[in-house]
Design an enzyme around this catalytic site. Structure first.
Site, PDB file in Angstrom:
ATOM      1  N   CYS A 113       3.381   0.524  -5.497  1.00 57.37           N
ATOM      2  CA  CYS A 113       2.800   1.754  -4.952  1.00 57.37           C
ATOM      3  C   CYS A 113       3.730   2.947  -5.126  1.00 57.37           C
ATOM      4  O   CYS A 113       3.286   4.092  -5.006  1.00 57.37           O
ATOM      5  CB  CYS A 113       2.467   1.567  -3.479  1.00 57.37           C
ATOM      6  SG  CYS A 113       1.346   0.208  -3.193  1.00 57.37           S
ATOM      7  N   HIS A 243       2.312   8.136   0.134  1.00 62.62           N
ATOM      8  CA  HIS A 243       1.473   6.999  -0.270  1.00 62.62           C
ATOM      9  C   HIS A 243       0.434   6.749   0.820  1.00 62.62           C
ATOM     10  O   HIS A 243       0.758   6.707   2.013  1.00 62.62           O
ATOM     11  CB  HIS A 243       2.358   5.764  -0.476  1.00 62.62           C
ATOM     12  CG  HIS A 243       1.578   4.523  -0.723  1.00 62.62           C
ATOM     13  ND1 HIS A 243       0.485   4.485  -1.567  1.00 62.62           N
ATOM     14  CD2 HIS A 243       1.718   3.259  -0.230  1.00 62.62           C
ATOM     15  CE1 HIS A 243      -0.011   3.263  -1.581  1.00 62.62           C
ATOM     16  NE2 HIS A 243       0.716   2.501  -0.774  1.00 62.62           N
ATOM     17  N   ASN A 274      -6.291   2.374   0.134  1.00 63.72           N
ATOM     18  CA  ASN A 274      -4.976   2.309  -0.519  1.00 63.72           C
ATOM     19  C   ASN A 274      -5.193   2.060  -2.011  1.00 63.72           C
ATOM     20  O   ASN A 274      -5.620   0.969  -2.401  1.00 63.72           O
ATOM     21  CB  ASN A 274      -4.175   1.179   0.129  1.00 63.72           C
ATOM     22  CG  ASN A 274      -2.807   0.970  -0.496  1.00 63.72           C
ATOM     23  OD1 ASN A 274      -2.509   1.514  -1.564  1.00 63.72           O
ATOM     24  ND2 ASN A 274      -1.981   0.186   0.171  1.00 63.72           N
TER      25      ASN A 274
END
Ligand code: UT7
Length: 318
Positions: A113, A243, A274
């Site tokens: 990520c 993030h 996500n």
């Protein structure tokens, strides 16, 4: 070159919306639990045949058009991804072929990520060194391909999409801070805390609580360091795009930073879930497109994930 700056952005999300109510049909979960623990309400899911390269190319075409550059101007393409199926050619090379970019260096970068912020720093360093003048820096993921759709602890979290920044070298001193110094690293004691392991099909898994505790306790210090390296304090920021893993993490981090009341905070996790390495450029591109983040604002980009790795920098909003 004295630096580089983001000159344009673009993003792409698949049209299919997966709601929390849809997930109630799949696993033993409910809308209230998902909203309360994650903030997520919907996520976008790619079609069966839609690939990471398809989404990356869609977003890159938009960013390139917005930049006013020609395909032949692009000297570097890098795609941050951990969910692409193809080992070779790279997703970046597939984007070059689709967009008719004739001679760019192309490579993919996997830092989970944290991939987009890592790729942004890598491209910035390359442009500063004079090895290219313009770059496409892409985060693109098809997390729906690597999710275990029977595992309620993970399948409610993830989504698909792509975001792109066009980066241009500059020797104008006023642009020198366009991409601020990166703060990056990893914690090998938590190397297995977020995993996408095994032969294809790998499956996403994580130690959710442990990552949550780490993120809410460690990230504020690292985010402050990214501001300090750019010569700023968090109170100088116009925007924060972290993030998009969990709204509770975003709110804890931004609360601890001591931001101005009018700072723009990305909360795209609510709509998009996500999207791993795509989440930062996707959220940034949306905020710029909607006019919420004014041109010239200093914006903290910050991402973390598998490794456990992190990377972040303050950038000037295009
Ligand atoms: O992007 C990479 C970086 N990753 C992250 O940043 C993730 C960080 N962690 C998190 O965001 C959170 O830990 C999660 C959202 C993943 C999980 O939230 P949590 O508050 O830590 O829940 P938990 O895992 O502690 O589970 C609490 C309870 C458990 O039940 P028991 O054992 O208390 O009876 C789970 O089985 O909730 C249960 N549970 C669910 N219940 C309804 C787990 N998933 C679900 C679900 N629906 N989808």
């Amino acid at each position: 070159m004295s630096g580089s700056r983001i000159t344009a952005l673009g993003h792409y999300q698949p049209s299919r919306v997966l709601t929390n109510l849809d997930l109630e049909e799949l696993v033993d979960t409910n809308d209230a639990w998902i909203r309360q623990r994650t903030g997520i309400v919907t996520r976008r899911i790619a079609a069966e045949e839609e690939t990471v390269a398809d989404m990356a190319a869609e977003a890159a075409a938009k960013a390139l058009a917005a930049s006013g550059l020609e395909p032949s101007d692009i000297g570097l393409i890098t795609v941050a991804t951990c969910s692409n199926r193809d080992r070779c050619p790279s997703t970046a090379a597939q984007v070059a072929a689709r967009l008719g970019i004739p001679s760019a260096v192309c490579f993919d970068l996997n830092n989970g990520c944290a991939g987009f912020c890592t790729a942004l720093a890598t491209a910035d360093h390359t442009l500063r060194a004079g090895a290219a003048k313009h770059a496409l820096v892409i985060g693109a993921e098809k997390m729906s391909d690597v999710v275990e759709w029977t595992d309620r602890s993970t399948c409610i979290l993830l989504g698909d999409g792509a975001g792109v920044a066009v980066l241009s070298a500059t020797d104008d001193p006023k642009d020198a801070g366009g991409i601020g110094p990166v703060v990056w690293g990893s914690d090998p004691t938590r190397a297995d805390a977020v995993r996408l392991m095994g032969a294809w099909q790998p499956r996403f898994a994580q130690e959710g609580q442990s990552v949550f505790r780490w993120a809410t306790s460690e990230l504020p210090r690292i985010a402050r360091e990214a501001c300090a390296r750019a010569g700023l304090t968090p109170a100088d920021l116009g925007g924060v795009v972290t993030h998009q893993a969990n709204l509770r993490i975003i709110e804890s981090l931004t609360r601890q930073l001591g931001l101005r009341d009018d700072v723009v905070i990305a909360r795209d996790v609510v709509d998009s879930g996500n999207t791993s390495a795509a989440s930062v450029p996707l959220a940034l591109s949306k905020l710029v497109e909607s006019g919420e983040l004014p041109s010239g604002s200093p914006v903290l980009l910050f991402a973390f994930g598998g490794g456990l790795s992190w990377a972040g920098q303050v950038v000037t909003c295009p």
